[in-house]
Design a protein around this motif. Structure first.
Motif, short mmCIF file in Angstrom:
data_model
loop_
_atom_site.label_atom_id
_atom_site.label_comp_id
_atom_site.label_asym_id
_atom_site.label_seq_id
_atom_site.Cartn_x
_atom_site.Cartn_y
_atom_site.Cartn_z
N ARG A 132 17.58 29.34 25.34
CA ARG A 132 17.69 30.70 25.35
C ARG A 132 17.32 31.18 26.84
O ARG A 132 18.11 32.02 27.33
N GLN A 169 20.15 33.13 29.33
CA GLN A 169 19.79 34.73 29.66
C GLN A 169 19.81 34.72 31.28
O GLN A 169 20.25 35.68 31.84
N LYS A 223 23.32 34.54 32.16
CA LYS A 223 24.12 36.00 32.17
C LYS A 223 23.64 36.85 33.23
O LYS A 223 24.48 37.73 33.70
#
Length: 131
Positions: free
Chosen positions: A108, A112, A115
């Motif tokens: 995760r 992130q 992104k």
């Protein structure tokens, strides 16, 4: 009997590319996780604190370490061998959930981070160019 390793500030526990035979649990201190990026520069990817688990990926995959771990402060880590981990999981399958949770959190965080980097690059590419 639990095996522990005591580390002094600045001491390296293992280096990127080394053999992956053990999983570690931080009992005391802080540890920096770093690796070389594509440009050949050292990039800090995490800081580990008490109760954090690390080193599991290389053990599970039977591949070399993908990062270097260095003590930021004097610290202590518990050492768990692959055999001990497998024995524990056979006796108590729920024990595997802690490792899976740790791996999911790292996926995760990496997602992130990607992104954010893509958004920053897109903003830069869309910005008006000076002529």
């Amino acid at each position: 009997m639990k095996t522990r390793q005591y580390l002094r500030e600045g001491q390296i526990l293992f280096r990127e590319g080394s053999q992956s035979d053990f999983i570690f649990v931080v009992e005391k201190g802080e540890f920096e996780v770093s690796r070389y990026n594509r440009d050949g520069r050292v990039e800090v990817i995490d800081v580990l604190r008490p109760d954090d688990i690390f080193g599991e990926l290389g053990v599970i995959e039977s591949r070399p370490r993908n990062a270097t771990v260095r003590a930021l402060k004097d610290g202590v880590v518990a050492i768990v061998s692959k055999e001990e981990m497998l024995r524990t999981v056979r006796q108590n399958p729920q024990a595997l959930m802690l490792i899976l949770k740790t791996m999911a959190q790292r996926v995760r965080q990496a997602s992130q981070g990607r992104k954010k980097a893509l958004r920053a690059r897109s903003k830069h590419e869309l910005a008006p160019q000076a002529v």
